[in-house]
Design a protein around this motif. Structure first.
Motif, PDB file in Angstrom:
ATOM      1  N   HIS A  75     -81.404 -39.989 -18.088  1.00 35.69           N
ATOM      2  CA  HIS A  75     -81.629 -38.483 -18.646  1.00 35.69           C
ATOM      3  C   HIS A  75     -82.033 -38.534 -18.937  1.00 35.69           C
ATOM      4  O   HIS A  75     -82.600 -38.945 -20.014  1.00 35.69           O
ATOM      5  N   THR A  76     -82.433 -36.549 -19.133  1.00 32.79           N
ATOM      6  CA  THR A  76     -83.130 -35.805 -19.883  1.00 32.79           C
ATOM      7  C   THR A  76     -81.763 -35.229 -20.875  1.00 32.79           C
ATOM      8  O   THR A  76     -80.696 -34.953 -20.007  1.00 32.79           O
ATOM      9  N   PRO A  77     -81.647 -35.518 -22.218  1.00 31.61           N
ATOM     10  CA  PRO A  77     -81.381 -35.112 -23.293  1.00 31.61           C
ATOM     11  C   PRO A  77     -80.761 -33.193 -23.755  1.00 31.61           C
ATOM     12  O   PRO A  77     -81.787 -32.944 -23.062  1.00 31.61           O
ATOM     13  N   GLU A  78     -79.910 -33.119 -23.076  1.00 27.99           N
ATOM     14  CA  GLU A  78     -79.366 -31.612 -23.289  1.00 27.99           C
ATOM     15  C   GLU A  78     -78.496 -31.237 -24.840  1.00 27.99           C
ATOM     16  O   GLU A  78     -77.765 -32.041 -24.673  1.00 27.99           O
ATOM     17  N   GLY A  79     -78.927 -30.672 -25.565  1.00 25.17           N
ATOM     18  CA  GLY A  79     -78.700 -29.959 -26.845  1.00 25.17           C
ATOM     19  C   GLY A  79     -78.686 -30.399 -27.452  1.00 25.17           C
ATOM     20  O   GLY A  79     -79.728 -31.674 -27.778  1.00 25.17           O
ATOM     21  N   GLU A  80     -77.928 -30.398 -28.820  1.00 28.23           N
ATOM     22  CA  GLU A  80     -78.255 -30.949 -29.998  1.00 28.23           C
ATOM     23  C   GLU A  80     -77.821 -32.367 -29.881  1.00 28.23           C
ATOM     24  O   GLU A  80     -76.299 -32.690 -29.378  1.00 28.23           O
ATOM     25  N   SER A  83     -74.052 -31.262 -30.208  1.00 26.37           N
ATOM     26  CA  SER A  83     -73.835 -30.553 -29.537  1.00 26.37           C
ATOM     27  C   SER A  83     -72.480 -30.310 -29.077  1.00 26.37           C
ATOM     28  O   SER A  83     -72.460 -31.771 -28.149  1.00 26.37           O
ATOM     29  N   GLN A  85     -72.264 -29.231 -25.569  1.00 27.74           N
ATOM     30  CA  GLN A  85     -73.860 -29.553 -24.965  1.00 27.74           C
ATOM     31  C   GLN A  85     -73.588 -30.731 -24.295  1.00 27.74           C
ATOM     32  O   GLN A  85     -73.364 -31.422 -23.338  1.00 27.74           O
ATOM     33  N   HIS A  86     -73.702 -31.378 -25.862  1.00 31.78           N
ATOM     34  CA  HIS A  86     -73.976 -32.843 -25.095  1.00 31.78           C
ATOM     35  C   HIS A  86     -72.764 -33.955 -25.228  1.00 31.78           C
ATOM     36  O   HIS A  86     -73.331 -34.393 -24.040  1.00 31.78           O
ATOM     37  N   ARG A  88     -70.278 -32.349 -23.849  1.00 35.73           N
ATOM     38  CA  ARG A  88     -70.564 -32.236 -21.699  1.00 35.73           C
ATOM     39  C   ARG A  88     -71.590 -33.194 -20.830  1.00 35.73           C
ATOM     40  O   ARG A  88     -71.030 -33.923 -20.028  1.00 35.73           O
ATOM     41  N   GLN A  89     -72.526 -33.461 -20.989  1.00 32.73           N
ATOM     42  CA  GLN A  89     -72.962 -34.162 -20.559  1.00 32.73           C
ATOM     43  C   GLN A  89     -72.850 -35.395 -20.409  1.00 32.73           C
ATOM     44  O   GLN A  89     -72.973 -36.217 -19.297  1.00 32.73           O
TER      45      GLN A  89
END
Length: 162
Positions: A75-80, A83, A85-86, A88-89
């Motif tokens: 996976h490519t990290p999303e957000g901080e 966060s 966003q993290h 959610r991922q």
């Protein structure tokens, strides 16, 4: 462990509740994974964890330790790291694995499928073969049982991390 992490977990409560509501996942389960994976951020180095000495790189990112290993989750990290966003991922990855277990083990009850999805979140769905041995390949050989126990604690002690 959940109790020890409760104070740190408070700072993420609003994000956890929002993501849980949006994905139909009990916030206590998200908190439990955060507790198991990163001790509510306490076990991380600038948001990174699970250092691989051979690769000389980290395998996990963020509170829920999204697997970034090219040989693992990729996976490519999303957000901080802390966060919404993290979260959610990572919760999306959890939901994906729960759905895979629902399909793979359609004869299991929902609770068993959920535990299979939690175990798969830790090690991938290809290593979940039966419910009876759901944790045989997980970290510590107790991942789903530990996460469920922590989730029960967060559910029961809701005010401790409010």
């Amino acid at each position: 462990m959940a109790d020890a992490d409760a104070e740190r977990m408070r700072r993420y409560r609003r994000k956890i509740d929002k993501v849980g509501s949006d994905y139909g996942i009990d916030p206590a389960l998200i908190a439990a994974i955060i507790s198991r994976e990163s001790r509510a951020g306490n076990a991380l180095e600038d948001g990174w964890g699970d250092y691989d000495r051979v690769r000389k790189a980290y395998n996990g990112f963020g509170l829920m330790q999204v697997d970034v290993n090219p040989e693992g989750g990729k996976h490519t990290p999303e957000g901080e790291w802390d966060s919404e966003q993290h979260l959610r991922q990572a919760t999306g990855i959890l939901v994906h694995f729960i759905k895979k277990m629902q399909h793979k083990f359609s004869g299991m009850c929902k609770e068993q499928q959920l535990k299979g999805g939690i175990a798969a979140y830790n090690m991938g769905d290809g290593k979940v073969h039966t419910y009876e041995r759901v944790d045989e390949n997980t970290t510590g050989k107790d991942y789903s049982n530990d996460v469920v126990a922590r989730a029960q604690w967060y559910k029961t002690h809701n005010s401790r991390w409010d």
